[in-house]
Scaffold this motif. Sequence first.
Motif: not given
Length: 323
Positions: A169-182
Amino acid sequence: MAVVGPLFVASYSLAMGDPVPRDVPIGVVGDAGQAATITTVMDAAGSETFHVVPFADPDTARAALDAQQIYAVIDPAASALTLSSASGSSVARIVEDGEPALSRALGTTLVTTDAHPLAVHDPYGLVLFYLALGATILGFVGAIQTRVNAQGMTLRAEVGWDLGRSLVVALLMTIVIGPVLGLESFPVLPVWLVLAATMFAASMVYSFWRVAIGGKWALLPTWITFVVIANPSSGGAVAPQLLPPFYEFMGRWLPTGATVRALRDITYFPGQVAVEPYLVLGAWVLLGAAAFIVARRHRFGSGPLPAPAVKREERADEIDATV
């Protein structure tokens, strides 16, 4: 709910409803007379809300700003006001609002710059707070769901599942807030690990209370610790120096505050990462896991938990059905 609801609203209102600066450190380059003038201007209400720290030269003052020891630097000789919004956007706004009065008192026009500006999509610096908030809530909510829907797990399975769920879950949160949504620009690996540690700590604390006082009441101390106290005192929405003393103190030693500070360092101050937030977060992870494991072994052993007791009415129905 009759107790938790009012506590929740009261805690957030007391902590963040009316932020008041208290001894907020700001730097000034120059002599003691200039420091005294700036103190008088910034504390116009006479409440000693700012602590003005004199520096001999701009480089030393800038180093203190980069290390988050102060929130702003005023250099009258250079007509410069340097802020650090990433250190605390609420403090930066208060200091910036005082610029006209400072310029008049110093006899110059201060030019304002931001040494550590916040992300374009996060002008109030709340995304990192929301990440920490989400990690804590999802941590213990995930533990609740696991215990309700996967009964009969061994101790090793419980700890392993909580750890694995936290990592995913932490990995998904990190990727979505960072690289995906910017919404924020940060290195994925350290942010992921910090959020995973936060989630795991919250799940272990809930799991301990579930064993110690039972599933019916376990959510209450967990909710009070993480949501009622830790989140409003974290310094994510309001800078620590603007919080009431109780919340300012508690935020330093609770996991949400440690998470906010760690994420802020990783994102905006990669060269000035403090050790304390990691020590606090690590202590919560280790102590929470140790408390759960010891309590679980003491009460139920390491094997599968016993099946929940059958209600008396159900047992009566079963007896009637067999007659």
